[in-house]
Design a protein around this motif. Structure first.
Motif, PDB file in Angstrom:
ATOM      1  N   THR A 169      63.618  -9.011  34.629  1.00 32.90           N
ATOM      2  CA  THR A 169      62.394  -9.610  35.142  1.00 32.90           C
ATOM      3  C   THR A 169      62.269  -9.423  36.654  1.00 32.90           C
ATOM      4  O   THR A 169      61.265  -9.825  37.230  1.00 32.90           O
ATOM      5  N   ILE A 170      63.273  -8.846  37.284  1.00 39.10           N
ATOM      6  CA  ILE A 170      63.263  -8.589  38.728  1.00 39.10           C
ATOM      7  C   ILE A 170      63.576  -7.115  38.946  1.00 39.10           C
ATOM      8  O   ILE A 170      64.586  -6.607  38.450  1.00 39.10           O
ATOM      9  N   PHE A 171      62.708  -6.451  39.721  1.00 39.34           N
ATOM     10  CA  PHE A 171      62.836  -5.015  39.946  1.00 39.34           C
ATOM     11  C   PHE A 171      62.786  -4.711  41.443  1.00 39.34           C
ATOM     12  O   PHE A 171      61.713  -4.788  42.051  1.00 39.34           O
ATOM     13  N   PRO A 172      63.938  -4.369  42.058  1.00 41.78           N
ATOM     14  CA  PRO A 172      63.911  -3.961  43.463  1.00 41.78           C
ATOM     15  C   PRO A 172      63.381  -2.532  43.574  1.00 41.78           C
ATOM     16  O   PRO A 172      63.801  -1.642  42.830  1.00 41.78           O
ATOM     17  N   ILE A 173      62.439  -2.345  44.498  1.00 43.01           N
ATOM     18  CA  ILE A 173      61.794  -1.048  44.668  1.00 43.01           C
ATOM     19  C   ILE A 173      61.764  -0.699  46.146  1.00 43.01           C
ATOM     20  O   ILE A 173      61.371  -1.516  46.981  1.00 43.01           O
ATOM     21  N   VAL A 174      62.184   0.519  46.449  1.00 44.77           N
ATOM     22  CA  VAL A 174      62.174   1.026  47.817  1.00 44.77           C
ATOM     23  C   VAL A 174      60.946   1.907  47.994  1.00 44.77           C
ATOM     24  O   VAL A 174      60.680   2.779  47.155  1.00 44.77           O
ATOM     25  N   ALA A 175      60.203   1.677  49.059  1.00 47.19           N
ATOM     26  CA  ALA A 175      59.064   2.532  49.399  1.00 47.19           C
ATOM     27  C   ALA A 175      59.560   3.610  50.361  1.00 47.19           C
ATOM     28  O   ALA A 175      60.407   3.353  51.216  1.00 47.19           O
ATOM     29  N   VAL A 185      55.171 -10.589  46.696  1.00 55.71           N
ATOM     30  CA  VAL A 185      56.323  -9.997  46.022  1.00 55.71           C
ATOM     31  C   VAL A 185      57.576 -10.685  46.548  1.00 55.71           C
ATOM     32  O   VAL A 185      57.523 -11.417  47.537  1.00 55.71           O
ATOM     33  N   GLY A 186      58.705 -10.445  45.888  1.00 52.10           N
ATOM     34  CA  GLY A 186      59.951 -11.076  46.287  1.00 52.10           C
ATOM     35  C   GLY A 186      60.415 -10.634  47.661  1.00 52.10           C
ATOM     36  O   GLY A 186      60.007  -9.595  48.179  1.00 52.10           O
ATOM     37  N   GLN A 187      61.284 -11.438  48.240  1.00 46.63           N
ATOM     38  CA  GLN A 187      61.814 -11.146  49.562  1.00 46.63           C
ATOM     39  C   GLN A 187      62.524  -9.807  49.585  1.00 46.63           C
ATOM     40  O   GLN A 187      63.150  -9.411  48.600  1.00 46.63           O
ATOM     41  N   PRO A 188      62.450  -9.133  50.730  1.00 44.97           N
ATOM     42  CA  PRO A 188      63.192  -7.877  50.872  1.00 44.97           C
ATOM     43  C   PRO A 188      64.697  -8.125  50.711  1.00 44.97           C
ATOM     44  O   PRO A 188      65.210  -9.182  51.061  1.00 44.97           O
ATOM     45  N   VAL A 189      65.364  -7.132  50.173  1.00 48.25           N
ATOM     46  CA  VAL A 189      66.804  -7.219  49.955  1.00 48.25           C
ATOM     47  C   VAL A 189      67.430  -5.888  50.359  1.00 48.25           C
ATOM     48  O   VAL A 189      66.841  -4.827  50.153  1.00 48.25           O
ATOM     49  N   ALA A 190      68.604  -5.951  50.959  1.00 46.72           N
ATOM     50  CA  ALA A 190      69.308  -4.733  51.355  1.00 46.72           C
ATOM     51  C   ALA A 190      69.900  -4.068  50.122  1.00 46.72           C
ATOM     52  O   ALA A 190      70.489  -4.721  49.257  1.00 46.72           O
ATOM     53  N   VAL A 191      69.718  -2.755  50.045  1.00 48.87           N
ATOM     54  CA  VAL A 191      70.277  -1.944  48.964  1.00 48.87           C
ATOM     55  C   VAL A 191      70.935  -0.750  49.648  1.00 48.87           C
ATOM     56  O   VAL A 191      70.268   0.229  49.968  1.00 48.87           O
ATOM     57  N   GLY A 192      72.222  -0.861  49.908  1.00 46.75           N
ATOM     58  CA  GLY A 192      72.909   0.188  50.663  1.00 46.75           C
ATOM     59  C   GLY A 192      72.314   0.275  52.058  1.00 46.75           C
ATOM     60  O   GLY A 192      72.172  -0.740  52.734  1.00 46.75           O
ATOM     61  N   ASN A 193      71.902   1.469  52.455  1.00 46.37           N
ATOM     62  CA  ASN A 193      71.304   1.645  53.782  1.00 46.37           C
ATOM     63  C   ASN A 193      69.774   1.553  53.735  1.00 46.37           C
ATOM     64  O   ASN A 193      69.107   1.888  54.704  1.00 46.37           O
ATOM     65  N   ARG A 194      69.241   1.105  52.621  1.00 41.70           N
ATOM     66  CA  ARG A 194      67.795   0.948  52.459  1.00 41.70           C
ATOM     67  C   ARG A 194      67.467  -0.522  52.240  1.00 41.70           C
ATOM     68  O   ARG A 194      68.361  -1.333  52.025  1.00 41.70           O
ATOM     69  N   SER A 195      66.200  -0.846  52.295  1.00 41.94           N
ATOM     70  CA  SER A 195      65.770  -2.198  51.946  1.00 41.94           C
ATOM     71  C   SER A 195      64.678  -2.092  50.891  1.00 41.94           C
ATOM     72  O   SER A 195      63.866  -1.169  50.914  1.00 41.94           O
ATOM     73  N   ALA A 196      64.699  -3.023  49.965  1.00 39.97           N
ATOM     74  CA  ALA A 196      63.780  -2.995  48.830  1.00 39.97           C
ATOM     75  C   ALA A 196      62.960  -4.274  48.777  1.00 39.97           C
ATOM     76  O   ALA A 196      63.403  -5.330  49.219  1.00 39.97           O
ATOM     77  N   VAL A 197      61.780  -4.155  48.228  1.00 47.19           N
ATOM     78  CA  VAL A 197      60.939  -5.302  47.906  1.00 47.19           C
ATOM     79  C   VAL A 197      61.075  -5.507  46.406  1.00 47.19           C
ATOM     80  O   VAL A 197      61.175  -4.542  45.640  1.00 47.19           O
ATOM     81  N   ARG A 198      61.082  -6.754  45.980  1.00 45.00           N
ATOM     82  CA  ARG A 198      61.288  -7.032  44.559  1.00 45.00           C
ATOM     83  C   ARG A 198      59.993  -7.459  43.872  1.00 45.00           C
ATOM     84  O   ARG A 198      59.281  -8.307  44.362  1.00 45.00           O
ATOM     85  N   VAL A 199      59.737  -6.826  42.746  1.00 51.43           N
ATOM     86  CA  VAL A 199      58.630  -7.204  41.871  1.00 51.43           C
ATOM     87  C   VAL A 199      59.239  -8.068  40.780  1.00 51.43           C
ATOM     88  O   VAL A 199      60.250  -7.690  40.178  1.00 51.43           O
ATOM     89  N   CYS A 200      58.630  -9.221  40.539  1.00 51.41           N
ATOM     90  CA  CYS A 200      59.210 -10.176  39.592  1.00 51.41           C
ATOM     91  C   CYS A 200      58.184 -10.651  38.572  1.00 51.41           C
ATOM     92  O   CYS A 200      57.010 -10.826  38.897  1.00 51.41           O
TER      93      CYS A 200
END
Length: 139
Positions: free
Chosen positions: A35-41, A76-91
């Motif tokens: 139900t939570i999907f981190p996505i990097v633009a 959308v959900g708070q940004p979260v660090a994913v390695g050296n990138r940051s993602a926004v979460r769709v929930c």
């Protein structure tokens, strides 16, 4: 409902060259129950964009009719660090689930009851793809 939501998010994220769904092939193999999907633009060169900037842009109302992009505000959900990138979460949150349930309780079949949520997801990704194509400065 989670399977349909998951399918939509994966479909929309995959259809944009500027969006990268994190953990698309997650080891648990059960993406349909997520139900939570981190996505990097990413920019046009595939470089990750700052998620804080994306989140703020999605919350900013646009003038209606700009390049066919929804002028709506999207939370959308708070940004979260994913390695050296940051993602926004769709929930998929409680309001989306409750809305579908209420429409079904009012007599709509699942497809009709889910349609407004599907339209919201389509509008979100339409705006997100457009926003990712704009020149941004980190910040």
């Amino acid at each position: 409902m989670t399977a349909r939501f998951s399918e939509l998010v994966c479909e929309h994220a995959s259809s944009s060259s500027r969006l990268d769904l994190v953990d698309r092939d997650h080891g648990d193999g059960d993406i349909q129950q997520r139900t939570i999907f981190p996505i990097v633009a990413c920019d046009g060169n595939g470089m990750p964009l700052v998620a804080d900037v994306m989140q703020r842009a999605l919350r900013t109302p646009f003038q209606a009719g700009i390049a066919g992009v929804p002028g709506r505000v999207f939370h959308v959900g708070q940004p979260v660090a994913v390695g050296n990138r940051s993602a926004v979460r769709v929930c998929l949150g409680a309001p989306g689930i409750a809305g579908v349930g209420e429409r079904m309780r009012a007599g709509q079949g699942f497809d009709a009851a889910f349609a407004p949520l599907a339209a919201d997801v389509a509008d979100l990704f339409g705006k997100w793809s457009y926003v990712a194509s704009l020149p941004f400065q980190p910040g």
